[in-house]
Design a protein around this motif. Structure first.
Motif, PDB file in Angstrom:
ATOM      1  N   ALA A  42       0.830  -1.210   0.000  1.00  0.00           N
ATOM      2  CA  ALA A  42       0.000   0.000   0.000  1.00  0.00           C
ATOM      3  C   ALA A  42       0.860   1.254   0.000  1.00  0.00           C
ATOM      4  O   ALA A  42       0.540   2.237  -0.681  1.00  0.00           O
ATOM      5  CB  ALA A  42      -0.925  -0.009   1.217  1.00  0.00           C
ATOM      6  N   VAL A  92      -9.378   9.604  -8.433  1.00  0.00           N
ATOM      7  CA  VAL A  92      -9.775   8.246  -8.028  1.00  0.00           C
ATOM      8  C   VAL A  92      -8.569   7.467  -7.505  1.00  0.00           C
ATOM      9  O   VAL A  92      -8.634   6.822  -6.451  1.00  0.00           O
ATOM     10  CB  VAL A  92     -10.438   7.503  -9.205  1.00  0.00           C
ATOM     11  N   LEU A  95      -7.545   8.756  -4.077  1.00  0.00           N
ATOM     12  CA  LEU A  95      -8.440   8.273  -3.022  1.00  0.00           C
ATOM     13  C   LEU A  95      -8.095   6.840  -2.660  1.00  0.00           C
ATOM     14  O   LEU A  95      -8.011   6.483  -1.472  1.00  0.00           O
ATOM     15  CB  LEU A  95      -9.895   8.358  -3.489  1.00  0.00           C
ATOM     16  N   ALA A  96      -7.872   6.003  -3.685  1.00  0.00           N
ATOM     17  CA  ALA A  96      -7.541   4.606  -3.430  1.00  0.00           C
ATOM     18  C   ALA A  96      -6.250   4.495  -2.616  1.00  0.00           C
ATOM     19  O   ALA A  96      -6.180   3.731  -1.646  1.00  0.00           O
ATOM     20  CB  ALA A  96      -7.397   3.855  -4.753  1.00  0.00           C
ATOM     21  N   CYS A  99      -6.836   5.677   1.070  1.00  0.00           N
ATOM     22  CA  CYS A  99      -7.590   4.706   1.870  1.00  0.00           C
ATOM     23  C   CYS A  99      -6.729   3.506   2.213  1.00  0.00           C
ATOM     24  O   CYS A  99      -6.748   3.028   3.353  1.00  0.00           O
ATOM     25  CB  CYS A  99      -8.817   4.229   1.121  1.00  0.00           C
ATOM     26  N   SER A 100      -5.959   3.008   1.237  1.00  0.00           N
ATOM     27  CA  SER A 100      -5.115   1.845   1.501  1.00  0.00           C
ATOM     28  C   SER A 100      -4.108   2.168   2.591  1.00  0.00           C
ATOM     29  O   SER A 100      -3.935   1.400   3.546  1.00  0.00           O
ATOM     30  CB  SER A 100      -4.366   1.440   0.238  1.00  0.00           C
ATOM     31  N   SER A 103      -5.758   2.466   6.041  1.00  0.00           N
ATOM     32  CA  SER A 103      -6.193   1.213   6.673  1.00  0.00           C
ATOM     33  C   SER A 103      -4.993   0.380   7.115  1.00  0.00           C
ATOM     34  O   SER A 103      -5.037  -0.268   8.166  1.00  0.00           O
ATOM     35  CB  SER A 103      -7.073   0.415   5.724  1.00  0.00           C
ATOM     36  N   VAL A 104      -3.895   0.410   6.329  1.00  0.00           N
ATOM     37  CA  VAL A 104      -2.710  -0.356   6.741  1.00  0.00           C
ATOM     38  C   VAL A 104      -2.091   0.257   7.991  1.00  0.00           C
ATOM     39  O   VAL A 104      -1.692  -0.461   8.923  1.00  0.00           O
ATOM     40  CB  VAL A 104      -1.692  -0.416   5.579  1.00  0.00           C
ATOM     41  N   ASP A 106      -3.658   1.902  10.297  1.00  0.00           N
ATOM     42  CA  ASP A 106      -4.552   1.554  11.408  1.00  0.00           C
ATOM     43  C   ASP A 106      -4.281   0.138  11.888  1.00  0.00           C
ATOM     44  O   ASP A 106      -4.194  -0.119  13.091  1.00  0.00           O
ATOM     45  CB  ASP A 106      -5.991   1.695  10.932  1.00  0.00           C
ATOM     46  N   TRP A 135      -6.507  14.441  -2.415  1.00  0.00           N
ATOM     47  CA  TRP A 135      -7.677  13.906  -3.108  1.00  0.00           C
ATOM     48  C   TRP A 135      -8.792  14.941  -3.159  1.00  0.00           C
ATOM     49  O   TRP A 135      -9.405  15.161  -4.193  1.00  0.00           O
ATOM     50  CB  TRP A 135      -8.193  12.645  -2.403  1.00  0.00           C
TER      51      TRP A 135
ATOM     52  N   LEU B  95     -15.582   2.661  -3.093  1.00  0.00           N
ATOM     53  CA  LEU B  95     -14.181   2.585  -3.529  1.00  0.00           C
ATOM     54  C   LEU B  95     -13.258   2.593  -2.326  1.00  0.00           C
ATOM     55  O   LEU B  95     -12.311   1.800  -2.242  1.00  0.00           O
ATOM     56  CB  LEU B  95     -13.857   3.759  -4.452  1.00  0.00           C
ATOM     57  N   CYS B  99     -10.729  -0.502  -1.391  1.00  0.00           N
ATOM     58  CA  CYS B  99      -9.281  -0.330  -1.321  1.00  0.00           C
ATOM     59  C   CYS B  99      -8.738  -0.685   0.049  1.00  0.00           C
ATOM     60  O   CYS B  99      -7.699  -1.343   0.162  1.00  0.00           O
ATOM     61  CB  CYS B  99      -8.910   1.120  -1.618  1.00  0.00           C
ATOM     62  N   SER B 100      -9.453  -0.245   1.106  1.00  0.00           N
ATOM     63  CA  SER B 100      -8.983  -0.554   2.454  1.00  0.00           C
ATOM     64  C   SER B 100      -8.936  -2.057   2.658  1.00  0.00           C
ATOM     65  O   SER B 100      -7.934  -2.602   3.146  1.00  0.00           O
ATOM     66  CB  SER B 100      -9.918   0.057   3.485  1.00  0.00           C
ATOM     67  N   SER B 103      -6.075  -3.723   0.690  1.00  0.00           N
ATOM     68  CA  SER B 103      -4.719  -3.506   1.207  1.00  0.00           C
ATOM     69  C   SER B 103      -4.499  -4.269   2.505  1.00  0.00           C
ATOM     70  O   SER B 103      -3.406  -4.795   2.737  1.00  0.00           O
ATOM     71  CB  SER B 103      -4.455  -2.017   1.392  1.00  0.00           C
ATOM     72  N   VAL B 104      -5.552  -4.355   3.357  1.00  0.00           N
ATOM     73  CA  VAL B 104      -5.392  -5.104   4.606  1.00  0.00           C
ATOM     74  C   VAL B 104      -5.229  -6.598   4.317  1.00  0.00           C
ATOM     75  O   VAL B 104      -4.393  -7.272   4.928  1.00  0.00           O
ATOM     76  CB  VAL B 104      -6.591  -4.832   5.544  1.00  0.00           C
TER      77      VAL B 104
END
Lengths: 152, 152
Positions: A42, A92, A95-96, A99-100, A103-104, A106, A135, B95, B99-100, B103-104
């Motif tokens: 990510a 787009v 944003l991807a 978010c990736s 979340s990683v 987190d 974004w 989206l 993505c989240s 990636s997780v």
């Protein structure tokens, strides 16, 4: 035709582009300086996307600055269409990436342990926050350019 | 006015909505059936978003089916604006969730160990793939509805 503030060739558009270039550079720096980002997919993706966004925003900031200085806004539908489409695609992708990364980060924070020294993780978080800001600004540019398009 | 296939009240729109409801339900089921999704923030987020997308797509599939049957497409700009805006918001959220999750899952797969039994991880992957398909279809609906809007 009346000008839409924030579209290509206006001073608001120039500030939007400058802010995009600034935030994406900050995101790239926070991610890559002294941090082992290449061990997570990510984070590599974020670095790649920021490497695309920075030259795009910077080039368009130059175009905007030039057309503000010579007071001759860009009015070719073809060029505007390319810019609007590029903005959409990049927003787009940004944003991807944001978010990736978020979340990683987190997951790393909650799993604790040796994966995430506190200093690195706050850097990753800042990088994700900057990517979200990029974004948001990129979406604003894309919407404003799309708005101008039918009136040409 | 001429009809745009895929917008509200057409048979193509009905199939789009039906496919959205199908894929988002599949994503929710792959994620939640027999898998401990609640220990990861990204997976909880995906479940929440799919819980929003399913009723939205299902309701609009009913509306589309009804207006195809009675041959009376929806033509009120206010309603179309609300539908288009809802589609945009939901497609951005979908989206982000896809993505989240992706990636997780990728991180869990590469870290190996007890976090990710092979059977669970392939389920998570399928769930992320379904979420990406939902995003794609939702984006198509949003674009087609936005396209119809100015001609009303």
């Amino acid at each position: 035709m009346n000008e839409v503030p924030g579209s290509v060739g206006t001073s608001a558009g120039f500030s939007l582009r400058l802010a995009q270039a600034l935030f994406s550079s900050a995101s790239l720096l926070f991610m890559s300086l002294g941090v082992e980002f290449y061990s997570y997919t990510a984070f590599c993706y974020l670095v790649t996307i920021m490497g695309l966004v920075i030259p795009w925003s910077f080039t368009l900031a130059l175009v905007d600055g030039y057309s503000v200085l010579v007071k001759c806004p860009v009015r070719q539908p073809g060029i505007l269409l390319i810019i609007a489409a590029g903005d959409w695609v990049l927003s787009v992708l940004t944003l991807a990436a944001a978010c990736s990364t978020a979340s990683v980060v987190d997951l790393l924070l909650h799993s604790g342990g040796p994966y995430c020294p506190p200093k690195c993780c706050s850097r990753y978080q800042l990088s994700a926050a900057m990517a979200f800001l990029t974004w948001f600004l990129s979406l604003a540019s894309a919407l404003l350019n799309l708005w101008v398009l039918p009136s040409l």
